[in-house]
Design a protein around this motif. Structure first.
Motif, short mmCIF file in Angstrom:
data_model
loop_
_atom_site.label_atom_id
_atom_site.label_comp_id
_atom_site.label_asym_id
_atom_site.label_seq_id
_atom_site.Cartn_x
_atom_site.Cartn_y
_atom_site.Cartn_z
N HIS A 3 7.59 -42.00 4.34
CA HIS A 3 6.89 -40.77 4.00
C HIS A 3 5.43 -41.11 3.70
O HIS A 3 5.15 -42.04 2.93
CB HIS A 3 7.51 -40.12 2.76
CG HIS A 3 8.67 -39.24 3.07
ND1 HIS A 3 9.96 -39.70 3.17
CD2 HIS A 3 8.72 -37.90 3.32
CE1 HIS A 3 10.78 -38.70 3.45
NE2 HIS A 3 10.05 -37.59 3.55
N HIS A 5 1.60 -39.23 2.88
CA HIS A 5 0.82 -38.03 2.58
C HIS A 5 -0.51 -38.14 3.34
O HIS A 5 -1.18 -39.18 3.29
CB HIS A 5 0.57 -37.94 1.08
CG HIS A 5 0.10 -36.60 0.61
ND1 HIS A 5 0.76 -35.43 0.88
CD2 HIS A 5 -1.00 -36.25 -0.13
CE1 HIS A 5 0.13 -34.41 0.32
NE2 HIS A 5 -0.95 -34.88 -0.29
N CYS A 6 -0.90 -37.10 4.06
CA CYS A 6 -2.10 -37.14 4.91
C CYS A 6 -3.05 -35.99 4.58
O CYS A 6 -2.62 -34.84 4.38
CB CYS A 6 -1.72 -37.03 6.38
SG CYS A 6 -0.76 -38.41 7.02
N LYS A 46 11.86 -31.22 10.10
CA LYS A 46 10.88 -32.25 10.44
C LYS A 46 10.67 -32.23 11.95
O LYS A 46 11.63 -32.32 12.70
CB LYS A 46 11.36 -33.61 9.95
CG LYS A 46 11.61 -33.66 8.44
CD LYS A 46 12.21 -34.98 8.01
CE LYS A 46 12.43 -35.02 6.50
NZ LYS A 46 13.46 -34.06 6.05
N HIS A 85 -3.50 -30.78 3.06
CA HIS A 85 -2.72 -32.00 3.22
C HIS A 85 -1.35 -31.66 3.83
O HIS A 85 -0.91 -30.52 3.75
CB HIS A 85 -2.52 -32.72 1.89
CG HIS A 85 -3.78 -33.29 1.32
ND1 HIS A 85 -4.74 -32.50 0.70
CD2 HIS A 85 -4.26 -34.58 1.30
CE1 HIS A 85 -5.75 -33.28 0.30
NE2 HIS A 85 -5.48 -34.53 0.64
N ASP A 87 2.64 -33.75 4.71
CA ASP A 87 3.45 -34.96 4.67
C ASP A 87 4.01 -35.25 6.06
O ASP A 87 4.41 -34.34 6.79
CB ASP A 87 4.60 -34.81 3.68
CG ASP A 87 4.13 -34.82 2.23
OD1 ASP A 87 3.12 -35.50 1.94
OD2 ASP A 87 4.76 -34.15 1.39
#
Length: 232
Positions: A3, A5-6, A46, A85, A87
């Motif tokens: 995982h 975070h971006c 996802k 942001h 994920d």
């Protein structure tokens, strides 16, 4: 897969159906050219997209085809547009560049499958490789070939790389092939034995390609595409 975070750095339309997305991961992403990531929309939701950039950790580039309102990919674009942001889970996939191989390479993209191929070719350039590589990119129209200029620049700059653009609906000024992508490959090759082949696009196209390539002597151990994990 991890995982990550971006930060959402940018979302830019190539045309009215394809978006270029740039993400900045908050921790380094170690991936191989040709792998994909999952955008986390929810705990059980996802969504997979090819990583369009070569092996590096500072940015992640995606190409998202999202022409239809409320479609699976357009929902992702809408989420990205309204967030700062997101994920992701990464990396995934087994169809990465076998950069140590010296066999000639055939790279085949249908539509936004070009994002996968872009990662592979940028990695070849980054490594200074000169393995003979032929890139076929098939689209319905020239407008749909959203990164045509980049592919033509590769063709001009690198003698080992040969770009063959194929569109179904062409004008008289079109500088390329016209017709069906897979039919064009059948016309151009008597046999696919001896090639490393990388392919991405719609599952139905990839599945059809495998059947055609079997008739052309493909060595399936050298046929790479993550779609095959979902096509039996």
């Amino acid at each position: 897969m991890k995982h990550i975070h971006c930060q959402i750095d940018s979302i830019t339309p190539f045309n009215d159906a394809v978006y270029r997305v740039v993400l900045k991961p908050e921790q380094p992403l170690q991936h191989k050219a040709g792998q994909y990531l999952l955008v986390v929309m929810g705990e059980e939701d996802k969504r997979a997209f090819s990583i369009a950039s070569a092996e590096k950790t500072d940015i992640i580039e995606l190409h998202i085809g999202a022409a239809v309102t409320e479609s699976y990919p357009m929902q992702v674009v809408d989420r990205l547009k309204t967030s700062t942001h997101i994920d992701i889970m990464a990396p995934g996939g087994e169809a990465w560049l076998r950069h140590e191989a010296k066999r000639p390479r055939l790279m085949i993209a249908g539509g936004t499958g070009f994002s996968y191929i872009k990662s592979l070719i940028e990695q070849q350039i980054k490594l200074g490789q000169t393995v003979e590589t032929t890139l076929y990119w098939g689209c319905r129209t020239q407008d749909a070939m959203y990164f045509e200029q980049l592919a033509r620049e590769w063709h001009t700059a690198h003698p080992w790389l040969h770009f063959v653009p194929v569109i179904e609906q062409a004008s008289e000024e079109w500088d390329g092939k016209q017709g069906n992508l897979l039919e064009q490959i059948k016309r151009d090759f008597d046999s696919l034995n001896g090639y490393d082949i990388y392919i991405a696009g719609r599952f139905d196209m990839v599945g059809a390609a495998r059947e055609i390539f079997r008739e052309m002597g493909v060595e399936e151990a050298h046929l790479y595409g993550d779609a095959f994990a979902f096509i039996k």
